[in-house]
Write a protein that holds these residues in place. Structure first.
Motif, PDB file in Angstrom:
ATOM      1  N   UNK A 183       3.280 -11.506  -8.958  1.00 11.39           N
ATOM      2  CA  UNK A 183       1.834 -10.669  -8.232  1.00 11.39           C
ATOM      3  C   UNK A 183       1.904 -10.553  -6.117  1.00 11.39           C
ATOM      4  N   UNK A 184       0.904  -9.426  -6.167  1.00 10.99           N
ATOM      5  CA  UNK A 184       1.437  -9.712  -4.237  1.00 10.99           C
ATOM      6  C   UNK A 184       2.784  -9.625  -3.766  1.00 10.99           C
ATOM      7  N   UNK A 185       3.611  -8.398  -3.769  1.00  9.41           N
ATOM      8  CA  UNK A 185       5.037  -7.613  -3.436  1.00  9.41           C
ATOM      9  C   UNK A 185       3.909  -6.962  -2.518  1.00  9.41           C
ATOM     10  N   UNK A 186       4.541  -7.258  -1.749  1.00  7.72           N
ATOM     11  CA  UNK A 186       4.852  -6.608  -0.375  1.00  7.72           C
ATOM     12  C   UNK A 186       6.593  -5.674   0.727  1.00  7.72           C
ATOM     13  N   UNK A 187       6.672  -4.724   1.309  1.00  7.10           N
ATOM     14  CA  UNK A 187       7.519  -4.676   1.438  1.00  7.10           C
ATOM     15  C   UNK A 187       8.466  -5.869   2.383  1.00  7.10           C
ATOM     16  N   UNK A 188       8.997  -5.767   2.766  1.00  4.95           N
ATOM     17  CA  UNK A 188      10.054  -6.297   4.202  1.00  4.95           C
ATOM     18  C   UNK A 188       9.932  -5.353   5.538  1.00  4.95           C
ATOM     19  N   UNK A 189       9.088  -5.733   6.247  1.00  8.68           N
ATOM     20  CA  UNK A 189       8.682  -4.774   7.307  1.00  8.68           C
ATOM     21  C   UNK A 189       9.743  -4.027   7.969  1.00  8.68           C
ATOM     22  N   UNK A 190      10.375  -4.405   8.598  1.00  8.62           N
ATOM     23  CA  UNK A 190      11.955  -3.859   9.223  1.00  8.62           C
ATOM     24  C   UNK A 190      12.515  -2.257   7.489  1.00  8.62           C
ATOM     25  N   UNK A 191      12.473  -2.585   6.569  1.00 10.57           N
ATOM     26  CA  UNK A 191      13.182  -1.734   5.840  1.00 10.57           C
ATOM     27  C   UNK A 191      11.966  -0.765   5.356  1.00 10.57           C
ATOM     28  N   UNK A 192       9.911  -0.712   5.603  1.00 12.79           N
ATOM     29  CA  UNK A 192       9.449  -0.313   5.130  1.00 12.79           C
ATOM     30  C   UNK A 192       9.233   0.659   6.481  1.00 12.79           C
TER      31      UNK A 192
ATOM     32  N   UNK B 119       1.019  -0.896  -0.016  1.00 10.38           N
ATOM     33  CA  UNK B 119      -0.064  -0.093  -0.140  1.00 10.38           C
ATOM     34  C   UNK B 119       0.559   0.969   0.186  1.00 10.38           C
ATOM     35  N   UNK B 120       1.855   1.515   0.682  1.00  5.94           N
ATOM     36  CA  UNK B 120       2.823   2.236  -0.177  1.00  5.94           C
ATOM     37  C   UNK B 120       3.805   2.270  -0.718  1.00  5.94           C
ATOM     38  N   UNK B 121       4.532   0.949  -1.077  1.00  6.63           N
ATOM     39  CA  UNK B 121       5.368   0.979  -2.071  1.00  6.63           C
ATOM     40  C   UNK B 121       4.529   0.551  -3.335  1.00  6.63           C
ATOM     41  N   UNK B 122       5.924   0.804  -4.695  1.00  7.99           N
ATOM     42  CA  UNK B 122       5.011   0.482  -6.125  1.00  7.99           C
ATOM     43  C   UNK B 122       5.921   1.588  -6.415  1.00  7.99           C
TER      44      UNK B 122
ATOM     45  N   UNK C 240      23.592   1.685  -2.089  1.00  7.28           N
ATOM     46  CA  UNK C 240      22.781   0.538  -1.474  1.00  7.28           C
ATOM     47  C   UNK C 240      21.884  -0.683  -3.173  1.00  7.28           C
ATOM     48  N   UNK C 241      21.580  -1.832  -2.465  1.00  5.06           N
ATOM     49  CA  UNK C 241      21.072  -1.872  -3.434  1.00  5.06           C
ATOM     50  C   UNK C 241      18.958  -2.464  -3.103  1.00  5.06           C
ATOM     51  N   UNK C 242      18.037  -2.253  -4.316  1.00  3.86           N
ATOM     52  CA  UNK C 242      16.776  -2.753  -4.409  1.00  3.86           C
ATOM     53  C   UNK C 242      16.304  -3.614  -4.365  1.00  3.86           C
ATOM     54  N   UNK C 243      15.230  -4.476  -3.332  1.00  6.25           N
ATOM     55  CA  UNK C 243      14.844  -5.329  -3.386  1.00  6.25           C
ATOM     56  C   UNK C 243      14.450  -5.691  -4.526  1.00  6.25           C
ATOM     57  N   UNK C 244      13.639  -5.197  -5.125  1.00  8.09           N
ATOM     58  CA  UNK C 244      13.615  -6.014  -6.275  1.00  8.09           C
ATOM     59  C   UNK C 244      14.203  -5.572  -7.652  1.00  8.09           C
TER      60      UNK C 244
END
Length: 294
Positions: free
Chosen positions: A258-267, A148-151, A166-170
């Motif tokens: 589909x359905x990707x949601x970011x990691x909790x701490x990184x968010x 809901x925040x990223x993307x 840094x690196x990106x998660x995706x």
């Protein structure tokens, strides 16, 4: 008539995109096929491709005005982070890049704060945009994030701020600078410095410590250029911004699944808050197959 809302079924972006250069409405157009072929070659060779002058000039001006207004709502956070967004581990040697922490001072406007009638939203959700991105990457299909925040976010870098190495998660990211700063704010990257099977900590450490720039490339970007970048395997940063004009960049994040949601701490580190969706997703998290640090 009210401005149009973001429409996921839209394939005609001729009102927004320079379709003479990028005829997205005609997938078999020689001009589009040539642009896609060049992007694929650049991504394979350099891990980065740029579609110059992607937006029509009048739409770029509109997007610049929209993002300037949105930037006033940005969340800013200053943290000491390493390139992997992980906690310090004192069992590792001091020179290990996982123990090299840098000051990250940047701001973000998250997707839930970006109006549905904005050009950012209309571009991000459209089928034409997804088809272009998937074609350039040589993928069958790409999906919007479920996060809901990223993307879709706006990155805001005023004077004195930067994004350290840094690196990106995706595996890949799509961006568009909408406002260039007076000085600084250069995009630097090290294409393919790590692989799915090797973090190459020694080479990464040399770059972060400033001991070597042999692997570092600097990319010149103009407002309205669409950049595709393999940020999971290429260490990258934005250098410190100077002057009164902030650097503004729209970030369009897609995924092969589909359905990707970011990691909790990184968010939490990036946006200063998390949602219930992030908490639930963290409980279901499974280490990615490539085994790399996020």
């Amino acid at each position: 008539m009210p401005p149009p809302l973001a429409d996921a079924e839209t394939v005609d972006l001729s009102a927004l995109v320079d379709t003479e250069r990028y005829p997205l409405h005609d997938p078999r157009s020689p001009a589009l096929e040539a642009a896609i072929a060049k992007a694929r070659e650049d991504l394979e060779r350099e891990g980065c491709a740029v579609l110059r002058g992607f937006l029509r000039p009048e739409r770029l001006a509109q997007m610049q005005a929209e993002t300037a207004r949105l930037a006033e709502c940005a969340f800013f956070n200053t943290r000491e982070v390493n390139a992997y967004f992980t906690a310090d581990d004192d069992r590792l040697p001091h020179q290990d890049p996982r123990r090299l922490f840098m000051t990250r001072t940047s701001g973000f406007v998250t997707r839930d704060m970006i109006p549905a009638d904005s050009l950012m939203q209309r571009l991000y959700v459209s089928q034409a945009m997804k088809q272009l991105v998937s074609a350039c990457l040589g993928r069958e299909r790409v999906y919007e994030y479920a996060d809901p925040f990223a993307g879709l976010v706006l990155n805001v870098l005023p004077e004195g701020t930067e994004q350290p190495w840094h690196y990106d998660t995706n595996e890949f990211i799509v961006t568009m600078m909408t406002q260039r700063p007076e000085s600084g704010g250069q995009f630097e990257y090290c294409p393919g410095i790590r692989t799915p099977n090797d973090e190459h900590y020694a080479a990464v450490g040399e770059v972060i410590r400033g001991e070597s720039r042999e692997a570092v490339k600097t990319l010149s970007l103009n407002p309205g250029d669409l950049q595709l970048f393999k940020g999971r395997f290429s260490l990258h940063r934005v250098t410190q911004v100077s002057g009164e004009v902030p650097r503004l960049t729209a970030i369009f994040a897609y995924s092969e699944t589909p359905g990707v949601v970011g990691r909790l701490e990184r968010t939490r580190q990036l946006y200063g808050r998390v949602s219930e969706q992030h908490i639930l997703a963290e409980a279901r998290y499974v280490q990615r197959a490539d085994g790399l640090l996020d």
